[in-house]
Motif scaffolding. Structure first.
Motif, PDB file in Angstrom:
ATOM      1  N   VAL A   1       0.834  -1.200   0.000  1.00  0.00           N
ATOM      2  CA  VAL A   1       0.000   0.000   0.000  1.00  0.00           C
ATOM      3  C   VAL A   1       0.871   1.253   0.000  1.00  0.00           C
ATOM      4  O   VAL A   1       0.606   2.213  -0.730  1.00  0.00           O
ATOM      5  CB  VAL A   1      -0.940   0.018   1.221  1.00  0.00           C
ATOM      6  N   ALA A   2       1.943   1.232   0.799  1.00  0.00           N
ATOM      7  CA  ALA A   2       2.750   2.442   0.984  1.00  0.00           C
ATOM      8  C   ALA A   2       3.461   2.878  -0.290  1.00  0.00           C
ATOM      9  O   ALA A   2       3.549   4.079  -0.573  1.00  0.00           O
ATOM     10  CB  ALA A   2       3.777   2.214   2.101  1.00  0.00           C
ATOM     11  N   ALA A   3       3.990   1.933  -1.073  1.00  0.00           N
ATOM     12  CA  ALA A   3       4.765   2.301  -2.264  1.00  0.00           C
ATOM     13  C   ALA A   3       3.932   3.087  -3.273  1.00  0.00           C
ATOM     14  O   ALA A   3       4.319   4.192  -3.666  1.00  0.00           O
ATOM     15  CB  ALA A   3       5.372   1.050  -2.902  1.00  0.00           C
ATOM     16  N   PRO A   4       2.770   2.573  -3.700  1.00  0.00           N
ATOM     17  CA  PRO A   4       1.976   3.378  -4.642  1.00  0.00           C
ATOM     18  C   PRO A   4       1.445   4.667  -4.036  1.00  0.00           C
ATOM     19  O   PRO A   4       1.350   5.681  -4.725  1.00  0.00           O
ATOM     20  CB  PRO A   4       0.835   2.438  -5.053  1.00  0.00           C
ATOM     21  N   VAL A   5       1.087   4.645  -2.728  1.00  0.00           N
ATOM     22  CA  VAL A   5       0.622   5.875  -2.085  1.00  0.00           C
ATOM     23  C   VAL A   5       1.751   6.897  -2.027  1.00  0.00           C
ATOM     24  O   VAL A   5       1.554   8.090  -2.289  1.00  0.00           O
ATOM     25  CB  VAL A   5       0.095   5.586  -0.660  1.00  0.00           C
ATOM     26  N   ALA A   6       2.966   6.425  -1.694  1.00  0.00           N
ATOM     27  CA  ALA A   6       4.118   7.323  -1.635  1.00  0.00           C
ATOM     28  C   ALA A   6       4.408   7.928  -3.000  1.00  0.00           C
ATOM     29  O   ALA A   6       4.675   9.135  -3.114  1.00  0.00           O
ATOM     30  CB  ALA A   6       5.344   6.568  -1.115  1.00  0.00           C
TER      31      ALA A   6
ATOM     32  N   LEU B   1     -10.643   5.645  -2.304  1.00  0.00           N
ATOM     33  CA  LEU B   1      -9.868   4.622  -3.009  1.00  0.00           C
ATOM     34  C   LEU B   1      -8.801   3.994  -2.111  1.00  0.00           C
ATOM     35  O   LEU B   1      -8.556   2.793  -2.161  1.00  0.00           O
ATOM     36  CB  LEU B   1      -9.225   5.234  -4.250  1.00  0.00           C
ATOM     37  N   GLN B   2      -8.171   4.820  -1.262  1.00  0.00           N
ATOM     38  CA  GLN B   2      -7.136   4.307  -0.371  1.00  0.00           C
ATOM     39  C   GLN B   2      -7.703   3.302   0.621  1.00  0.00           C
ATOM     40  O   GLN B   2      -7.044   2.310   0.957  1.00  0.00           O
ATOM     41  CB  GLN B   2      -6.461   5.453   0.371  1.00  0.00           C
ATOM     42  N   ALA B   3      -8.910   3.536   1.095  1.00  0.00           N
ATOM     43  CA  ALA B   3      -9.507   2.623   2.078  1.00  0.00           C
ATOM     44  C   ALA B   3      -9.692   1.230   1.513  1.00  0.00           C
ATOM     45  O   ALA B   3      -9.686   0.241   2.251  1.00  0.00           O
ATOM     46  CB  ALA B   3     -10.853   3.177   2.553  1.00  0.00           C
ATOM     47  N   GLN B   4      -9.857   1.138   0.188  1.00  0.00           N
ATOM     48  CA  GLN B   4     -10.009  -0.163  -0.467  1.00  0.00           C
ATOM     49  C   GLN B   4      -8.689  -0.665  -1.055  1.00  0.00           C
ATOM     50  O   GLN B   4      -8.674  -1.630  -1.807  1.00  0.00           O
ATOM     51  CB  GLN B   4     -11.048  -0.047  -1.589  1.00  0.00           C
ATOM     52  N   SER B   5      -7.597   0.025  -0.689  1.00  0.00           N
ATOM     53  CA  SER B   5      -6.262  -0.296  -1.197  1.00  0.00           C
ATOM     54  C   SER B   5      -6.164  -0.176  -2.716  1.00  0.00           C
ATOM     55  O   SER B   5      -5.312  -0.800  -3.346  1.00  0.00           O
ATOM     56  CB  SER B   5      -5.839  -1.713  -0.760  1.00  0.00           C
ATOM     57  N   LYS B   6      -7.022   0.640  -3.300  1.00  0.00           N
ATOM     58  CA  LYS B   6      -6.970   0.887  -4.747  1.00  0.00           C
ATOM     59  C   LYS B   6      -6.095   2.118  -5.010  1.00  0.00           C
ATOM     60  O   LYS B   6      -6.537   3.147  -5.529  1.00  0.00           O
ATOM     61  CB  LYS B   6      -8.380   1.085  -5.304  1.00  0.00           C
TER      62      LYS B   6
ATOM     63  N   GLY C   1       3.269   7.823   2.451  1.00  0.00           N
ATOM     64  CA  GLY C   1       2.882   6.486   2.007  1.00  0.00           C
ATOM     65  C   GLY C   1       2.859   5.494   3.146  1.00  0.00           C
ATOM     66  O   GLY C   1       1.895   4.737   3.309  1.00  0.00           O
ATOM     67  N   VAL C   2       3.914   5.510   3.976  1.00  0.00           N
ATOM     68  CA  VAL C   2       3.954   4.616   5.135  1.00  0.00           C
ATOM     69  C   VAL C   2       2.835   4.966   6.112  1.00  0.00           C
ATOM     70  O   VAL C   2       2.151   4.091   6.653  1.00  0.00           O
ATOM     71  CB  VAL C   2       5.329   4.705   5.837  1.00  0.00           C
TER      72      VAL C   2
END
Length: 401
Positions: free
Chosen positions: A43-48, A180-185, A313-314
Motif C-alpha cells: 500500500v505504501a509504495a503506490p501511495v508514496a 480509493l485508499q480505504a479499499q487499497s486501490k 505512504g507509510v
C-alpha cells in the motif's frame, strides 16, 4: 435527540480470520516484521509515489519559476508554503476523518457506506473552501501583517489570487482519494498523479518557456493540473469502481453535523504540524536578506517534503492497516503494524539524511542559477539532514491517525 439515542457512524463486526498470536521470541518477531513490511509496502509504495507525484507538481512549478529570478522564487514559495499551506492543510486534516471511517467500514464489510461518507466529505470540504476564500483574497495584507517584505507580500498575494481554483479541487480530490485508499486501490491514484505530473511539466514549458507568460502561466498550469487529478479520480470512482459507489444519495446529508465535528477534530493535529512549517517560512521572510533567506529555506523545504511524501505512504498504509484490522476485530495485528511502520520510517530518515549530507553542494542547482542562493542552501544542508532524521518517525505517528 440525546447521545444515547444516536446511531454510531460505524459499527464494528469481528472477522472470521484469526488475529496474530502474541510474539514471544526474536524469530517470531522477525516473521511478523517481514509479513507486516510486505503488507505495508504494497500500500505504501503506490501511495508514496502518488503523494510524491502530486507534491512534485508544486516543486516543478517552483523550479520553473526559480529560474526566472530570486524574487519570483521566494514570493511563489511564500504563497505555496503559507497561504496555500494554511488552506490545504486545513482541508487535508478534515479529510483524514474520512480516511479512518472508510478504512474501518471496509474492514467491517460495510462497503455501501463508503460512497455516502465520500459524498458527505465533499460537501463539508466545499463549504470549508468558501470559508477559506478570504485568505486568498486578502493574502497581500495578511502577509504584510505577518511582517513580510512589501514586494514579496504583493507578489505572493497576486499569485495567491490566481490559484484559488486549485484550492477548490481538493474538495473532490481528497475525498475520492481517501475512498480509493480505504479499499487499497492506490494504483489508480498513482497513475492519475503521474499523468498529471507529466502534463503539468509540459504545460509549464509551454506557458513559461514558449509563450512567455511567466508566473501567470505557472498559475494557470497549476490550476489545470490539480483539477485534472480531481476529475480523474472522480471519474474512476463513479464509472469504473465496482465497490462502494452506488450513485449520489441524499443520505450524504444525514448526520452531516456529527461528521463535520469529527472532521474538525481530526484536522487540528495535522494543522498544527503543517502550520509549524508555515511559521518557519514566515520567520525566514523577516530576516535581513529576506529574498535569499526565504528562497534557500524553500528549497530545503522542498527536499524535506520529498522525504515526507514517502513517509506519507507509510503513514497512509499504516492508517489503512490499523483501521481495517480494527474493523475486523484484530487489535494485536494493528499494534504490530504500528511497530513495523515506526521501524520503516526510521530507515527512510537515515537514508534521506545521508543523501543530503553527500550532495549538499549541488542540491540547489536544480532550483536556481543564483550562486548566492546555492551557497545559502549548502550552509543549511546539515540542519536539513538532521531535520529529516528527527521528523521521520513523528510524521508516521502523527500524519494520518
Amino acid at each position: 435527540m440525546d447521545d444515547t439515542q444516536r446511531s454510531p457512524l460505524l459499527s464494528i463486526k469481528a472477522s472470521l480470520e484469526p488475529d496474530y498470536a502474541p510474539v514471544k521470541t526474536f524469530q517470531e518477531g522477525m516473521s511478523v516484521c517481514w509479513k507486516e513490511s510486505v503488507k505495508l509496502w504494497k500500500v505504501a509504495a503506490p501511495v508514496a509515489f502518488a503523494a510524491l507525484f502530486q507534491y512534485l507538481i508544486q516543486s516543478i512549478t517552483t523550479i520553473f519559476i526559480g529560474h526566472l529570478g530570486d524574487l519570483e522564487l521566494s514570493a511563489i514559495s511564500l504563497a505555496h508554503n503559507v497561504i496555500n499551506a494554511i488552506a490545504v492543510g486545513f482541508l487535508r486534516g478534515m479529510a483524514y476523518a474520512l480516511g479512518t471511517l472508510c478504512g474501518q467500514a471496509y474492514g467491517a464489510g460495510q462497503i455501501d457506506s463508503l460512497g455516502i461518507y465520500m459524498q458527505r466529505s465533499c460537501i463539508i470540504l466545499t463549504i470549508a473552501c468558501f470559508l477559506l476564500l478570504s485568505l486568498y483574497i486578502f493574502a497581500t495584507p495578511f502577509l504584510k501583517i505577518l511582517g513580510q517584505q512589501e514586494s514579496l507580500a504583493e507578489f505572493a498575494g497576486n499569485y495567491s489570487l490566481l490559484i484559488i481554483p486549485q484550492m477548490f479541487s481538493f474538495a473532490i480530490n481528497l475525498p475520492t482519494q481517501k475512498f480509493l485508499q480505504a479499499q487499497s486501490k492506490v494504483g489508480v491514484i498513482t497513475w492519475i498523479s503521474f499523468v498529471a505530473l507529466v502534463t503539468h511539466t509540459g504545460l509549464l514549458y509551454l506557458f513559461i518557456s514558449v509563450l512567455g507568460w511567466g508566473v501567470n502561466g505557472a498559475a494557470v498550469a497549476y490550476n489545470i493540473t490539480y483539477w485534472e487529478v480531481a476529475v480523474g479520480q472522480f471519474v474512476y470512482v463513479a464509472f469504473l469502481c465496482k465497490e462502494g459507489w452506488n450513485g449520489f444519495s441524499w443520505l450524504a446529508f444525514k448526520d452531516i453535523w456529527d461528521f463535520a465535528k469529527l472532521s474538525l477534530a481530526s484536522c487540528m493535529m495535522f494543522c498544527l504540524e503543517m502550520w509549524y512549517t508555515m511559521s518557519m517560512n514566515i520567520f525566514a521572510g523577516q530576516l535581513e536578506n529576506a529574498v535569499i533567506a526565504l528562497g534557500s529555506f524553500s528549497i530545503c523545504l522542498n527536499f524535506q517534503s520529498w522525504e515526507i511524501m514517502i513517509l506519507v505512504g507509510v503513514s497512509t498504509a499504516i492508517s489503512i492497516r490499523v483501521s481495517n484490522e480494527l474493523g475486523m476485530g484484530h487489535p494485536r495485528a494493528a499494534k504490530y503494524s504500528i511497530c513495523v511502520a515506526v521501524l520503516l520510517s526510521l530507515v527512510v530518515g537515515l537514508v534521506s539524511m545521508t543523501s543530503i549530507f553527500l550532495s549538499r553542494d549541488y542540491i540547489a542547482n536544480v532550483f536556481t542559477d543564483s550562486k548566492v542562493m546555492q551557497q545559502a542552501v549548502a550552509h543549511l544542508a546539515y540542519f536539513l539532514g538532521a531535520a529529516m532524521l528527527l521528523n521521520s518517525v513523528a510524521e508516521v505517528l502523527t500524519g494520518n491517525f
